[in-house]
Scaffold this active site. Structure first.
Site, short mmCIF file in Angstrom:
data_model
loop_
_atom_site.label_atom_id
_atom_site.label_comp_id
_atom_site.label_asym_id
_atom_site.label_seq_id
_atom_site.Cartn_x
_atom_site.Cartn_y
_atom_site.Cartn_z
N LYS A 209 0.83 -1.21 0.00
CA LYS A 209 0.00 0.00 0.00
C LYS A 209 0.87 1.26 0.00
CE LYS A 209 -2.14 1.52 3.70
NZ LYS A 209 -3.06 1.62 4.85
N ASP B 239 -6.75 1.36 0.91
CA ASP B 239 -6.78 1.45 2.38
C ASP B 239 -8.20 1.12 2.84
OD1 ASP B 239 -8.29 3.66 1.69
OD2 ASP B 239 -7.19 5.05 2.98
#
Length: 211
Positions: free
Chosen positions: A120, A138
């Site tokens: 991420k 997220d």
């Protein structure tokens, strides 16, 4: 959700915010990397408060590494998990200095090899610092994608794969920011603000609110 709905959703989000970016304060790829590393399980607001004091003093791998762990902790102690984050950031700075000439590598494998940096974080850096069409999923993006039925998946990796598949090329660079902001301010976790949502009529969520 069909292709036409997705295209209209993306068009509306773009028209509403043509040039989206992260809400983290940064002025270089390294500042962004440091801020994103510090932002895990913390708000962008809390990270900005810390980096607004840290970056004027130290905003390069060399300068932060020279601070050392304990001095770095003094700057970031208001952020959750600051002990482990300080350790990871110092280790990351050391690797950047020794292996990358003090620069943030524009390379996924090299980024993910840095302490505290996962897929991420690497996606955020590649997207926001270097303009890659990556999508960092997220909690906000995961929720919005599933709730609206825009790109459904049982985990963040599956949602990322689905988004990369269904989002047209022209929207890929910015969709990460649009969905995060939408989840942060409109399609919030407890009770989505459907009444003030610009894509309410296109969203396939079954329990819409009047807020």
């Amino acid at each position: 959700m069909n292709k036409e709905k997705r295209l209209e959703i993306l068009t509306r989000l773009r028209d509403n915010n043509p040039h989206p970016t992260t809400e983290l304060n940064f002025a270089s790829p390294f500042e962004l990397l440091a801020a994103v590393l510090l932002s895990a399980q913390a708000t962008d607001v809390s990270v900005n408060k810390a980096t607004d004091k840290l970056f004027p003093v130290a905003n390069t791998p060399e300068a932060i590494y020279a601070l050392g762990v304990e001095k770095l902790k003094d700057y970031i102690k208001t952020i959750g998990l600051f002990n482990s984050k300080a350790e990871n950031l110092i280790k990351t700075c050391k690797i950047l200095i020794e292996q990358h000439g003090g620069q943030v590598p524009e390379n996924r494998e090299a980024l993910e090899a840095l302490p505290g940096v996962g897929r991420k974080t690497a996606n955020v850096v590649l997207n926001t610092a270097f303009g890659w069409p990556t999508i960092a999923v997220d909690t906000h993006i995961f929720r919005v994608s599933n709730r609206t039925k825009f790109a459904m998946g049982k985990n963040v990796d599956l949602v990322e794969q689905k988004l990369l598949k269904v989002v047209p090329k022209e929207f890929k660079v910015d969709v990460h920011h649009w969905l995060i902001l939408h989840g942060r301010y409109t399609c919030v976790a407890r009770k989505p603000r459907c009444g003030s949502c610009i894509i309410e009529d296109l969203c396939e969520f079954n329990e819409k609110t009047s807020d």
